[in-house]
Motif scaffolding. Structure first.
Motif, PDB file in Angstrom:
ATOM      1  N   GLY A 189       0.802  -1.220   0.000  1.00 18.43           N
ATOM      2  CA  GLY A 189       0.000   0.000   0.000  1.00 18.43           C
ATOM      3  C   GLY A 189       0.833   1.267   0.000  1.00 18.43           C
ATOM      4  O   GLY A 189       0.321   2.364   0.214  1.00 18.43           O
ATOM      5  N   LEU A 190       2.138   1.127  -0.247  1.00 23.56           N
ATOM      6  CA  LEU A 190       3.038   2.280  -0.304  1.00 23.56           C
ATOM      7  C   LEU A 190       2.886   3.046  -1.616  1.00 23.56           C
ATOM      8  O   LEU A 190       2.973   4.276  -1.645  1.00 23.56           O
ATOM      9  CB  LEU A 190       4.484   1.772  -0.136  1.00 23.56           C
ATOM     10  CG  LEU A 190       5.634   2.759  -0.338  1.00 23.56           C
ATOM     11  CD1 LEU A 190       5.568   3.897   0.658  1.00 23.56           C
ATOM     12  CD2 LEU A 190       6.979   2.031  -0.220  1.00 23.56           C
ATOM     13  N   TRP A 191       2.668   2.326  -2.699  1.00 27.32           N
ATOM     14  CA  TRP A 191       2.462   2.917  -4.033  1.00 27.32           C
ATOM     15  C   TRP A 191       1.141   2.399  -4.582  1.00 27.32           C
ATOM     16  O   TRP A 191       0.876   1.198  -4.526  1.00 27.32           O
ATOM     17  CB  TRP A 191       3.629   2.521  -4.956  1.00 27.32           C
ATOM     18  CG  TRP A 191       3.447   2.890  -6.398  1.00 27.32           C
ATOM     19  CD1 TRP A 191       2.919   4.057  -6.891  1.00 27.32           C
ATOM     20  CD2 TRP A 191       3.780   2.096  -7.548  1.00 27.32           C
ATOM     21  NE1 TRP A 191       2.916   4.029  -8.274  1.00 27.32           N
ATOM     22  CE2 TRP A 191       3.439   2.845  -8.700  1.00 27.32           C
ATOM     23  CE3 TRP A 191       4.340   0.833  -7.715  1.00 27.32           C
ATOM     24  CZ2 TRP A 191       3.632   2.364  -9.995  1.00 27.32           C
ATOM     25  CZ3 TRP A 191       4.542   0.351  -8.993  1.00 27.32           C
ATOM     26  CH2 TRP A 191       4.199   1.115 -10.127  1.00 27.32           C
ATOM     27  N   ASN A 192       0.336   3.306  -5.135  1.00 26.92           N
ATOM     28  CA  ASN A 192      -0.993   2.892  -5.607  1.00 26.92           C
ATOM     29  C   ASN A 192      -0.972   2.225  -6.988  1.00 26.92           C
ATOM     30  O   ASN A 192      -2.022   1.839  -7.507  1.00 26.92           O
ATOM     31  CB  ASN A 192      -1.966   4.078  -5.595  1.00 26.92           C
ATOM     32  CG  ASN A 192      -1.593   5.187  -6.585  1.00 26.92           C
ATOM     33  OD1 ASN A 192      -0.835   4.961  -7.524  1.00 26.92           O
ATOM     34  ND2 ASN A 192      -2.113   6.388  -6.361  1.00 26.92           N
ATOM     35  N   GLY A 193       0.204   2.105  -7.576  1.00 27.36           N
ATOM     36  CA  GLY A 193       0.325   1.421  -8.862  1.00 27.36           C
ATOM     37  C   GLY A 193       0.045   2.313 -10.058  1.00 27.36           C
ATOM     38  O   GLY A 193       0.089   1.853 -11.198  1.00 27.36           O
TER      39      GLY A 193
END
Length: 281
Positions: A189-193
């Motif tokens: 959940g650190l980067w939303n993609g």
């Protein structure tokens, strides 16, 4: 803007210099390798002639590399499993650093580590002490590169704040950098993609990006926030081509090794994926 130095993890069968040749033969501008058996902390007796040949080859062909420390390394455990095992882990990491330095590599990738304790800070203190012990008297250019985690073993090592704080609290932060794993960042959940401006801003504010020395460019077999560490080939997972392409366009990931740790293509190499990613430029 510097070039995207895309490559992949390669085998060291035949030596470190052979790994470098293998990387270039499949069109890579960078590569990652295991400095020794990835399933053991046993120290490796290595050939300085082979390592020097690797360094020379990389210099001649403008290849960059990073090494990946063995999987049993868990700095968060500290001395929990006994002094002897702790000392072996420290010696093993120093062995990896020596090999990386001789091969001309940027550094050694080390997983942040995990620990379940009644004292939530114990694991963090263990990591700091371990890295300090490994770097005691270290004069080389190769760095310890802390890798963010997916969260499959708990929440430790899943945020930029933790990476930056650990580095700052160590005695020699100049010998510590970061390796960003895109699959882990997405799973945690650190980067939303996607085009995640909040991630860029946070990395700027914390000073994470200037210390970034390597990237594991992996798509994810599981959805955002799944906390599952399962890599997919670029564009064949939940992140998808658009998100992966966006991350490769960021200045912070240019000019450093960006390596694939996913399944090989039909020919047994990563050449197909490397060519696809290079076509984005």
């Amino acid at each position: 803007m510097p070039k995207l130095l895309i490559g992949s993890h390669v085998s060291t069968r035949g030596g470190f210099s052979k790994a470098a040749i293998r990387a270039r033969e499949q069109g890579g501008r960078s590569f990652q390798y295991f400095p020794k058996n990835p399933r053991s902390l046993k120290l490796k007796e290595w050939s300085s002639i082979d390592a020097a040949a690797c360094k020379t080859y990389c210099s001649e062909h403008q290849l960059q590399s990073i090494a990946h420390s063995p999987y049993p390394v868990n700095p968060a455990h500290g001395r929990e499993r006994g002094q002897e095992l702790y000392e072996l882990m420290v010696a093993s990491l120093r062995n990896d650093l020596d090999i990386a330095e001789a091969c001309g590599s940027k550094g050694i990738v080390v997983h942040f580590g995990h620990m379940h304790s009644s004292d939530p800070l114990e694991g963090y203190r263990n990591i700091i002490n371990c890295l300090n012990d490994v770097l005691e008297g270290w004069q080389g250019n190769a760095k310890i590169l802390i890798e963010n985690q997916a969260g499959d073993h708990g929440p430790m090592g899943t945020t930029l704040e933790e990476m930056v704080q650990i580095r700052q609290l160590c005695r020699d932060p100049g010998s510590i950098g970061f390796c960003l794993d895109t699959c882990h960042a997405y799973a945690a959940g650190l980067w939303n993609g996607g085009m995640d401006e909040a991630l860029l801003e946070k990395g700027d504010r914390l000073g994470y990006w200037p210390a970034l020395c390597g990237v594991h460019l992996n798509d994810s077999k599981y959805p955002y926030g799944s906390k599952k560490d399962r890599h997919a080939r670029v564009g064949q997972g939940y992140i998808g081509t658009e998100g992966m392409r966006w991350i490769t366009e960021q200045e912070a990931v240019r000019g450093i090794p960006v390596v694939l740790e996913s399944e090989a293509g039909p020919d047994g190499t990563h050449q197909e994926d490397i060519q696809m990613i290079q076509s984005w430029e």
